[in-house]
Structures are given as structure tokens and as C-alpha cells.
Design an enzyme around this catalytic site. Structure first.
Site, PDB file in Angstrom:
ATOM      1  N   GLU A 462      68.059 103.222   8.090  1.00 52.12           N
ATOM      2  CA  GLU A 462      68.340 104.603   8.441  1.00 52.12           C
ATOM      3  C   GLU A 462      68.372 104.739   9.957  1.00 52.12           C
ATOM      4  OE1 GLU A 462      64.896 106.625   9.363  1.00 52.12           O
ATOM      5  OE2 GLU A 462      64.893 104.496   9.867  1.00 52.12           O
ATOM      6  N   GLU A 465      66.397 102.712  12.419  1.00 52.81           N
ATOM      7  CA  GLU A 465      66.812 101.314  12.463  1.00 52.81           C
ATOM      8  C   GLU A 465      65.782 100.287  12.002  1.00 52.81           C
ATOM      9  OE1 GLU A 465      68.732 100.781  16.434  1.00 52.81           O
ATOM     10  OE2 GLU A 465      70.494 101.086  15.201  1.00 52.81           O
TER      11      GLU A 465
END
Length: 596
Positions: A462, A465
Site C-alpha cells: 500500500e 510501501e
């Protein structure tokens, strides 16, 4: 990074320098190679600049009281670590420039601004002022619009009764590394080179007593200065080269100097660049530099009314637009990097782990890209926004998705899958009206990838990272991308695809709350959105490792952030949706107390 030349074609650098550096007696080799392990400067930058003109491929950063990384020949390649000054009376003290976080050390300067006049911030020129009870240094930084060099105007004022000595301390690191360099100490020029690039430091009036050594060893010029001298050596073995030279200024009769840091593919080219910039002069370069940025601002829309009416906000607004424009690489048009630095301590960690080159943030992320392009479009720079889309289409993978990030030349670096980075290019292209047949080919490929992804909207990473799972923010971008793609599909007569895209978007819109909002979390009896859920079941207390060196596993219901607001930003949920409002309350309340 520049391509390596065949070893058999390498010209001995001393012979090359003979064309551009006055003849000199051979200097003894510096001891201590390779020196301390090279690391890049810390990530907190206080200024960033380059010319708006496309002919000067040097990009500089400033941190605290000194120059930090310079990028050359592109924004993915740091090629110089830093430059500072030292002051001594030759017998009782040696001062290195003050290094602290005082914001008064750096200020933007506008065309023609003089001391005591409030700057209007219409250029990426910067002034640094450092001083103590014995001396004052005023430095103005620009890059040469016509050459690959950084230019510095120095004013050195002694506050003592007697004259002082000023020394330049330079740390070149060409080619995105700093452990394989060699250094040549010319009569008035300091050159650092490896097999990929070179930098040259020169000044007018000329430097003297040049020295090249290895960081942290007995040949380090800063260590030499503790004994009020410089050993005149060459760094003939590869290593972490640092250099020093005495400036012609004494703070009394001689107070002003122009210094150039030139870059090139080899020592000869770098030296020619530096000397060319000095010959043309700082004033001419400054006029062109300021003029380029002022002309660029004149092409943009007037700031929004609330901004235009506030002098401070207007300066911040204009300065921000200049930085966004400067983050687009000049050699690879459309490639806009995230930032000209390395985050946190990545530079130190990667090199300590024997990774010679640096990576983030001076790479291209489609997510950061989207925000830069929308800002530039809103400000009136349609051409830049469209160049950014062109770049995205060039680096799109055949399957339709995108790499996590790339260098400015399009080569992939980190390769994890982040589905918002596949979705946002579609949204951006649609928003910019990029719906021609060639654009539709790219939009269709990305939308088909989202539609047929076997894990549905679940992403490999997401937006922060380091976590996989169901992210409300990522799902919001995927829904928006499918809706935008459906609109473009109908324009091209593909009603079947349009219907499929919209059906999937509707399905995910109906399920996103059940996937990502918990009903039994610790912060509220009412549902609130989580940062991410691992299995699409936000009520099951799934435990996972948070990352970033956090010392314990966490219950997914503990971890909230405000990225769920992407659901509102992209039109997936209403702003007054009860779960949205409750999630805002939860976020406000929990952000005041750190996670234990």
C-alpha cells in the site's frame, strides 16, 4: 548513470589534465586509501536548485550551512557529496562552518534583491549566511544555465583586526558512488573522477595549495588543517576522496570570490566546464538563471485568491511550483523524481551493506508523479503535466501495470507491486483529457490489469510501501481508475469493456467498508477504517509485523492513518459518510498518542 567506457580507451587523466590545468610537478601520492566508507549526506535538505534552461544538467541541494549533494548528469545520479569552508588565523584556531538547523542560514533570493530587502522568491537562487565572533561568510548559490556546473558567489569578512585565511573543503563523488574515486590536485583546480564521470572545483581569483586525500585518514585535508597547513598530494588510488584548497580571500583586502563546480564525463570535460563558467562570470549566469525562472512563473495562472492576498503564502506557492518544475529531469523529459535526497538513513545503510549506489528518493514513483502533475496542471503548466503522462506511457510494463519506481531513464529499481501506481496513471490521463487512440491503448492495458488481478483489489504494497493487503486508499484509486477507463472505453466504442469496468468498480465500492473498516476495534464502538487489513476481515485481530524496526507485532485494528480519505478524494464515499466521520475522529484522537 553514464555508461562505462572500455578500459582500453581510457586516457590517462594526468595527460588529459595537461590540456586544461597548468603544468605542475608530480605530487606525492596521498596515504590512507581507500579511507572511511563513503555515505551520502542526511536527507533533510533546506534548498534545491537548478536552472530552468535545459542546457545546464547540474542540480544542487543545500543543507544547514553548506552545499550537500549535487546531481549530474541527471536527477537519479548524485555526483558530489558536499562543500564547506574552514577559517583560520594560521596559528591559534581553525573553524569549520557552523552546522545546525538555524533556518536563518538559508534564504531564497529574488532577482536584484540586496541585503535588507524582503525577497519575492521568484527564483531558485539561495543565500547562506554563517558567522561567528571572528568572521562572516555570505554565499549565493545558482547553477550555470549554459553549462553543467554549480556556481557560488562568496563574500568573506574578517571581524578580527588581522587578516584571516579561508579554505575550501570539497567532497566529490561522481557516478552515484564515492568509494572508487581518484583525486588530482592541480595548481588551482581540484578534480575528482572515476570511470563514469568527473567533477572539478575552481575559483576566481584562483585557488592555491590544493590537496587530495582520503576521508578520515592522515591525508584528509581537514585533518591537515588542524596543523594549519595542507599537504599537497594526489589521491592516486581509488577510494573516498576528499579535497582542500586555500582561497585567495583574507576577509580584509580581498573579500569576494566566485567558485565553480564543473561536471563532465571525464576530468578534461569537467575542468573545461568549471573554467568556462568562471570565464563567463557569475553576474551573467545569475541574470540568465533568474530570468529563466521568472519567465516560467509568468506563463502560469495567477495564484488562487486566498493565496494571492497573503504575501507569505504567495511566496510559498510560487517557490513550491519552481521546485516541482525543477524536479523534472532535463535529459529525460517527463521524468519527475520524488525528491533530491535519500530518505531517513538510507544512504548510510545501503552503503554500509556494500551497496555502492543510492536509490530513493531520487527516483520516479507513479504515485508521487500523479500529485506533481495535478498540481502543475492546476497552476497552468499543461505542457509539464502532459510530458509526465508521456513518460508514464513509455515506462508502462507490457502487462499494463507499472514498476514501483524507476530511474529517470526508465530502468526499474524497486519492483514491488503497488496497485495505486497502476490506477493513478489512468485517473491522471482521464483528468487531462488524454483519450486519444494511443492513450486508450495504455489506459485499457492498465484497467484490464486491475480488472483481472487474481487477488482483486488486494495490493502487494500500500502507499506506505511496506505492507500488503486491503488498503482503503489503494482500493479508492482502483475504483476511480476503472470508472475513468469506462468513460474512455465508451468514447472508443467499447461498451462491453466499459460495462465490465463499471460493474467491478461498483462491486468494490460496495465492499470496501466491509474489507477495511473494523466494528470491534479498540478505539471506538462504531466502525472506523484501518490502514490496511491482511485478509479483508477487519474484525479478526490479525497480528502482523508493522515494519520500520517496530519492536513488536501489532493487531491490525490498532493501526490507523488518514489515507482512508482517498475514498472521499476519489468520489468513492461521501464526505459526510458516518464511517468516514468516525474515522476522522479516531485518527485525530489516536494521533496525539504514539503507539506503544
Amino acid at each position: 548513470m553514464l555508461p562505462r567506457r572500455a578500459a582500453g580507451l581510457m586516457v590517462p587523466v594526468l595527460a588529459v589534465l595537461a590540456c586544461t590545468v597548468p603544468a605542475q610537478a608530480a605530487r606525492p601520492p596521498a596515504q590512507g586509501a581507500p579511507g572511511m566508507k563513503h555515505t551520502w549526506a542526511p536527507a533533510d535538505k533546506h534548498a534545491f536548485g537548478t536552472a530552468h534552461q535545459l542546457t545546464g544538467h547540474a542540480y544542487f541541494t543545500l543543507r544547514q550551512a553548506s552545499l550537500s549533494e549535487v546531481y549530474y548528469p541527471d536527477l537519479s545520479t548524485p555526483a558530489f557529496r558536499g562543500l564547506q569552508f574552514a577559517v583560520t588565523d594560521g596559528r591559534s584556531f581553525v573553524d569549520r562552518e557552523v552546522v545546525d538547523d538555524d533556518p536563518r542560514h538559508i534564504e531564497p533570493v529574488a532577482p536584484g534583491v540586496t541585503a535588507g530587502v524582503t525577497p519575492q522568491d521568484r527564483s531558485l537562487a539561495f543565500r547562506q549566511v554563517t558567522e561567528n565572533a571572528r568572521w562572516r561568510l555570505t554565499k549565493t548559490w545558482i547553477s550555470d544555465p549554459a553549462r553543467d556546473s554549480v556556481l557560488l558567489r562568496v563574500r568573506f569578512e574578517a571581524k578580527t583586526r588581522t587578516a584571516l585565511r579561508l579554505f575550501v573543503l570539497a567532497d566529490g563523488a561522481p557516478g552515484n558512488d564515492g568509494n572508487d574515486d581518484r583525486g588530482i590536485s592541480g595548481e588551482s583546480t581540484m578534480v575528482t573522477y572515476d570511470d563514469e564521470a568527473a567533477s572539478a572545483v575552481a575559483a576566481s581569483p584562483a585557488l592555491a595549495q590544493t590537496s587530495s586525500g582520503y576521508r578520515g585518514t592522515g591525508s584528509d585535508p581537514w585533518r591537515d588543517l588542524q596543523d594549519y597547513k595542507l599537504e599537497r598530494t594526489d589521491a592516486t588510488q581509488p577510494g573516498n576522496v576528499v579535497q582542500g584548497a586555500r582561497a585567495a580571500l583574507d576577509g580584509k583586502d580581498n573579500q569576494t570570490m566566485t567558485l565553480a563546480i564543473g561536471f563532465g564525463r571525464d576530468a578534461s570535460a569537467a575542468t573545461a566546464t568549471a573554467t568556462g563558467s568562471l570565464a563567463s562570470g557569475f553576474d551573467a549566469a545569475r541574470t540568465a538563471y533568474d530570468g529563466g525562472w521568472s519567465s516560467y512563473l509568468a506563463t502560469l495562472k495567477a495564484p488562487p485568491a486566498p493565496v494571492a492576498g497573503d504575501a507569505h503564502m504567495k511566496r510559498l506557492y510560487e517557490q513550491s511550483l519552481l521546485v516541482l518544475a525543477a524536479l523534472e529531469d532535463k535529459a529525460h523529459r517527463g521524468a519527475s523524481i520524488a525528491a533530491p535526497n535519500m530518505p531517513w538513513i538510507w544512504g548510510t545503510l545501503s552503503l554500509a551493506d556494500d551497496k555502492e549506489t543510492s536509490d530513493p528518493y531520487h527516483l520516479v514513483w507513479p504515485r508521487d508523479f500523479y500529485h506533481a502533475a495535478t498540481a502543475q496542471k492546476a497552476a497552468g503548466d499543461d505542457a509539464a503535466a502532459n510530458r509526465l503522462v508521456d513518460y508514464l506511457w513509455r515506462v508502462q510494463k507490457p502487462e499494463g501495470d507499472f514498476w514501483q519506481n524507476t530511474r529517470v531513464d526508465g530502468s526499474p529499481v524497486w519492483k514491488s507491486e503497488q496497485l495505486d501506481e497502476t490506477a493513478l496513471p489512468v485517473v491522471l490521463a482521464w483528468w487531462l483529457g488524454r483519450t486519444a487512440t494511443t492513450d486508450w491503448d495504455n489506459i485499457r492495458a492498465a484497467a484490464d490489469y486491475l480488472l483481472t488481478n487474481e487477488d482483486g483489489p488486494r495490493t502487494g504494497q500500500e502507499r506506505w510501501e511496506n505492507q500488503d493487503g486491503y488498503s482503503p486508499n489503494t482500493i479508492a484509486t482502483e475504483i476511480a481508475a476503472l470508472v475513468c477507463a469506462a468513460d474512455v472505453a465508451r468514447k472508443h466504442g467499447d461498451a462491453g469493456r466499459a460495462a465490465a469496468y463499471e460493474a467491478k468498480a461498483d462491486e468494490w465500492q460496495a465492499k470496501v467498508e466491509s474489507w477495511t473498516a473494523t466494528n470491534n476495534g479498540p478505539y471506538s464502538p462504531r466502525p472506523y477504517y484501518l490502514r490496511v487489513t491482511k485478509d479483508g476481515n477487519p474484525d479478526n485481530g490479525f497480528m502482523y509485523t508493522l515494519g520500520d524496526n517496530y519492536p513488536r507485532q501489532v493487531d491490525q485494528r490498532e493501526i490507523v492513518d488518514n489515507s482512508f480519505l482517498g475514498l472521499v478524494l476519489f468520489g468513492v464515499k461521501r464526505h459526510d459518510d458516518p464511517t468516514i466521520l468516525n474515522s476522522i475522529t479516531v485518527g485525530d484522537e489516536t494521533s496525539a498518542e504514539p503507539l506503544k
